[in-house]
Design a protein around this motif. Structure first.
Motif, PDB file in Angstrom:
ATOM      1  N   ALA A  65       0.839  -1.195   0.000  1.00 18.16           N
ATOM      2  CA  ALA A  65       0.000   0.000   0.000  1.00 18.16           C
ATOM      3  C   ALA A  65       0.880   1.253   0.000  1.00 18.16           C
ATOM      4  O   ALA A  65       1.885   1.319   0.702  1.00 18.16           O
ATOM      5  CB  ALA A  65      -0.918  -0.001   1.211  1.00 18.16           C
ATOM      6  N   GLY A  66       0.481   2.211  -0.825  1.00 17.09           N
ATOM      7  CA  GLY A  66       1.256   3.437  -0.988  1.00 17.09           C
ATOM      8  C   GLY A  66       2.237   3.388  -2.132  1.00 17.09           C
ATOM      9  O   GLY A  66       2.807   4.421  -2.520  1.00 17.09           O
ATOM     10  N   GLY A  67       2.436   2.204  -2.680  1.00 17.98           N
ATOM     11  CA  GLY A  67       3.384   2.035  -3.777  1.00 17.98           C
ATOM     12  C   GLY A  67       2.787   2.391  -5.125  1.00 17.98           C
ATOM     13  O   GLY A  67       1.647   2.847  -5.232  1.00 17.98           O
ATOM     14  N   SER A  68       3.593   2.167  -6.167  1.00 19.31           N
ATOM     15  CA  SER A  68       3.209   2.516  -7.531  1.00 19.31           C
ATOM     16  C   SER A  68       3.476   1.355  -8.484  1.00 19.31           C
ATOM     17  O   SER A  68       4.343   0.516  -8.240  1.00 19.31           O
ATOM     18  CB  SER A  68       4.012   3.735  -8.014  1.00 19.31           C
ATOM     19  OG  SER A  68       3.753   4.865  -7.216  1.00 19.31           O
ATOM     20  N   LEU A  69       2.717   1.351  -9.571  1.00 16.56           N
ATOM     21  CA  LEU A  69       2.935   0.408 -10.662  1.00 16.56           C
ATOM     22  C   LEU A  69       2.596   1.118 -11.965  1.00 16.56           C
ATOM     23  O   LEU A  69       1.760   2.028 -11.992  1.00 16.56           O
ATOM     24  CB  LEU A  69       2.032  -0.821 -10.539  1.00 16.56           C
ATOM     25  CG  LEU A  69       2.441  -1.958  -9.598  1.00 16.56           C
ATOM     26  CD1 LEU A  69       1.350  -3.013  -9.557  1.00 16.56           C
ATOM     27  CD2 LEU A  69       3.771  -2.569  -9.996  1.00 16.56           C
ATOM     28  N   ARG A  79      -0.526   4.489 -15.247  1.00 15.00           N
ATOM     29  CA  ARG A  79       0.337   4.745 -14.111  1.00 15.00           C
ATOM     30  C   ARG A  79      -0.535   4.835 -12.865  1.00 15.00           C
ATOM     31  O   ARG A  79      -1.480   5.612 -12.816  1.00 15.00           O
ATOM     32  CB  ARG A  79       1.098   6.062 -14.300  1.00 15.00           C
ATOM     33  CG  ARG A  79       1.978   6.449 -13.104  1.00 15.00           C
ATOM     34  CD  ARG A  79       3.164   5.533 -12.961  1.00 15.00           C
ATOM     35  NE  ARG A  79       3.999   5.887 -11.811  1.00 15.00           N
ATOM     36  CZ  ARG A  79       5.123   5.252 -11.507  1.00 15.00           C
ATOM     37  NH1 ARG A  79       5.542   4.222 -12.248  1.00 15.00           N
ATOM     38  NH2 ARG A  79       5.833   5.646 -10.467  1.00 15.00           N
ATOM     39  N   MET A  80      -0.206   4.034 -11.865  1.00 18.62           N
ATOM     40  CA  MET A  80      -0.993   3.968 -10.633  1.00 18.62           C
ATOM     41  C   MET A  80      -0.101   4.330  -9.455  1.00 18.62           C
ATOM     42  O   MET A  80       0.905   3.647  -9.204  1.00 18.62           O
ATOM     43  CB  MET A  80      -1.574   2.572 -10.451  1.00 18.62           C
ATOM     44  CG  MET A  80      -2.403   2.091 -11.639  1.00 18.62           C
ATOM     45  SD  MET A  80      -3.157   0.474 -11.368  1.00 18.62           S
ATOM     46  CE  MET A  80      -1.700  -0.554 -11.357  1.00 18.62           C
ATOM     47  N   ASN A  81      -0.448   5.391  -8.774  1.00 19.38           N
ATOM     48  CA  ASN A  81       0.286   5.834  -7.586  1.00 19.38           C
ATOM     49  C   ASN A  81      -0.592   5.710  -6.339  1.00 19.38           C
ATOM     50  O   ASN A  81      -1.815   5.575  -6.441  1.00 19.38           O
ATOM     51  CB  ASN A  81       0.716   7.293  -7.750  1.00 19.38           C
ATOM     52  CG  ASN A  81       1.705   7.497  -8.875  1.00 19.38           C
ATOM     53  OD1 ASN A  81       2.522   6.625  -9.175  1.00 19.38           O
ATOM     54  ND2 ASN A  81       1.637   8.665  -9.514  1.00 19.38           N
ATOM     55  N   SER A  82       0.045   5.776  -5.192  1.00 20.76           N
ATOM     56  CA  SER A  82      -0.671   5.730  -3.906  1.00 20.76           C
ATOM     57  C   SER A  82      -1.668   4.577  -3.868  1.00 20.76           C
ATOM     58  O   SER A  82      -2.835   4.758  -3.492  1.00 20.76           O
ATOM     59  CB  SER A  82      -1.404   7.063  -3.658  1.00 20.76           C
ATOM     60  OG  SER A  82      -0.496   8.137  -3.688  1.00 20.76           O
ATOM     61  N   LEU A  83      -1.205   3.413  -4.238  1.00 11.94           N
ATOM     62  CA  LEU A  83      -2.102   2.258  -4.341  1.00 11.94           C
ATOM     63  C   LEU A  83      -2.647   1.855  -2.982  1.00 11.94           C
ATOM     64  O   LEU A  83      -1.962   1.971  -1.948  1.00 11.94           O
ATOM     65  CB  LEU A  83      -1.376   1.093  -4.999  1.00 11.94           C
ATOM     66  CG  LEU A  83      -1.245   1.224  -6.526  1.00 11.94           C
ATOM     67  CD1 LEU A  83      -0.162   0.305  -7.058  1.00 11.94           C
ATOM     68  CD2 LEU A  83      -2.582   0.927  -7.188  1.00 11.94           C
ATOM     69  N   LYS A  84      -3.899   1.378  -2.999  1.00 10.17           N
ATOM     70  CA  LYS A  84      -4.605   0.955  -1.794  1.00 10.17           C
ATOM     71  C   LYS A  84      -4.994  -0.513  -1.941  1.00 10.17           C
ATOM     72  O   LYS A  84      -5.142  -1.003  -3.060  1.00 10.17           O
ATOM     73  CB  LYS A  84      -5.871   1.796  -1.625  1.00 10.17           C
ATOM     74  CG  LYS A  84      -5.649   3.294  -1.635  1.00 10.17           C
ATOM     75  CD  LYS A  84      -6.977   4.033  -1.608  1.00 10.17           C
ATOM     76  CE  LYS A  84      -6.784   5.535  -1.671  1.00 10.17           C
ATOM     77  NZ  LYS A  84      -8.076   6.260  -1.655  1.00 10.17           N
ATOM     78  N   PRO A  85      -5.204  -1.199  -0.818  1.00  4.03           N
ATOM     79  CA  PRO A  85      -5.638  -2.601  -0.921  1.00  4.03           C
ATOM     80  C   PRO A  85      -6.899  -2.767  -1.769  1.00  4.03           C
ATOM     81  O   PRO A  85      -7.037  -3.779  -2.472  1.00  4.03           O
ATOM     82  CB  PRO A  85      -5.880  -2.990   0.537  1.00  4.03           C
ATOM     83  CG  PRO A  85      -4.929  -2.123   1.298  1.00  4.03           C
ATOM     84  CD  PRO A  85      -4.914  -0.819   0.570  1.00  4.03           C
ATOM     85  N   GLN A 135      -2.809  -9.017 -13.357  1.00 11.23           N
ATOM     86  CA  GLN A 135      -3.232  -8.959 -11.956  1.00 11.23           C
ATOM     87  C   GLN A 135      -2.414  -7.928 -11.178  1.00 11.23           C
ATOM     88  O   GLN A 135      -1.183  -7.893 -11.272  1.00 11.23           O
ATOM     89  CB  GLN A 135      -3.078 -10.333 -11.302  1.00 11.23           C
ATOM     90  CG  GLN A 135      -3.428 -10.378  -9.834  1.00 11.23           C
ATOM     91  CD  GLN A 135      -4.910 -10.162  -9.573  1.00 11.23           C
ATOM     92  OE1 GLN A 135      -5.762 -10.634 -10.344  1.00 11.23           O
ATOM     93  NE2 GLN A 135      -5.229  -9.442  -8.513  1.00 11.23           N
ATOM     94  N   VAL A 136      -3.103  -7.134 -10.388  1.00 12.45           N
ATOM     95  CA  VAL A 136      -2.474  -6.197  -9.463  1.00 12.45           C
ATOM     96  C   VAL A 136      -2.958  -6.537  -8.063  1.00 12.45           C
ATOM     97  O   VAL A 136      -4.159  -6.606  -7.822  1.00 12.45           O
ATOM     98  CB  VAL A 136      -2.827  -4.740  -9.810  1.00 12.45           C
ATOM     99  CG1 VAL A 136      -2.334  -3.790  -8.720  1.00 12.45           C
ATOM    100  CG2 VAL A 136      -2.241  -4.352 -11.159  1.00 12.45           C
ATOM    101  N   THR A 137      -2.011  -6.768  -7.160  1.00 15.06           N
ATOM    102  CA  THR A 137      -2.342  -7.087  -5.775  1.00 15.06           C
ATOM    103  C   THR A 137      -1.655  -6.083  -4.856  1.00 15.06           C
ATOM    104  O   THR A 137      -0.433  -5.912  -4.924  1.00 15.06           O
ATOM    105  CB  THR A 137      -1.888  -8.513  -5.414  1.00 15.06           C
ATOM    106  OG1 THR A 137      -2.520  -9.434  -6.311  1.00 15.06           O
ATOM    107  CG2 THR A 137      -2.271  -8.856  -3.985  1.00 15.06           C
ATOM    108  N   VAL A 138      -2.450  -5.430  -4.010  1.00 13.40           N
ATOM    109  CA  VAL A 138      -1.927  -4.419  -3.094  1.00 13.40           C
ATOM    110  C   VAL A 138      -2.175  -4.895  -1.668  1.00 13.40           C
ATOM    111  O   VAL A 138      -3.310  -5.192  -1.295  1.00 13.40           O
ATOM    112  CB  VAL A 138      -2.604  -3.059  -3.322  1.00 13.40           C
ATOM    113  CG1 VAL A 138      -1.948  -1.990  -2.434  1.00 13.40           C
ATOM    114  CG2 VAL A 138      -2.526  -2.655  -4.784  1.00 13.40           C
TER     115      VAL A 138
END
Length: 121
Positions: free
Chosen positions: A14-18, A81-87, A117-120
Motif C-alpha cells: 500500500a502506498g506504492g506505484s505500478l 500509471r498507478m500511484n498511492s495504491l490501496k488494498p 493482476q495487481v495485488t496491493v
C-alpha cells in the motif's frame, strides 16, 4: 484483427506505484478511444480511466489524482500509471478499446485484453 496485450502487473505494498502497459495492434490507435477497467474479487467491472482520440483523459472519482492513462501512438502502447495504491485497488486490470464514446468510467468495451493482476497489500 485487434489485439491487446497487458503487462506490468504484480504485487505491491500500500502506498506504492505500478505502471501497466498495453501493446496494441490491428487498429489505428489515434482513431480509437482506449482505456482501462478492472474487476476485483467478487466485484463487478469498474472503469479506471480512458483517453480519447484528442489525448483528453478522464477518470472516475475513485482513482482521480492517483491514476494516469497515457498513450504512445508511435509505439502503439497504452499505459496506466498507478500511484498511492490501496488494498481496494487489488483487481485484474484490463486494457480495452473501440470507436465509441470515451468517459473514464466506462467498463464495457468491444475489444479487451486478457488482463494483468495487481495485488496491493
Amino acid at each position: 484483427h485487434v489485439q491487446l496485450v497487458e503487462s506490468g502487473g504484480g504485487s505491491v505494498q500500500a502506498g506504492g506505484s505500478l505502471r501497466l502497459s498495453c501493446a496494441a495492434s490491428g487498429f489505428t490507435q489515434s482513431s480509437y478511444c482506449m482505456g482501462w477497467f478492472r474487476q476485483g474479487p467478487g466485484k463487478g467491472r469498474e472503469g479506471v480511466g480512458a483517453i480519447g482520440r484528442d489525448g483528453t483523459d478522464t477518470y472516475p472519482d475513485s482513482v482521480k489524482g492517483r491514476f494516469t492513462v497515457s498513450k504512445d501512438n508511435a509505439k502503439n502502447t497504452l499505459y496506466l500509471r498507478m500511484n498511492s495504491l490501496k488494498p481496494e485497488d487489488t483487481a485484474m486490470y484490463y486494457c480495452a478499446t473501440d470507436s465509441g464514446e470515451c468517459p473514464g468510467t466506462r467498463a464495457l468495451w468491444l475489444y479487451e485484453g486478457q488482463g494483468t493482476q495487481v495485488t496491493v497489500s
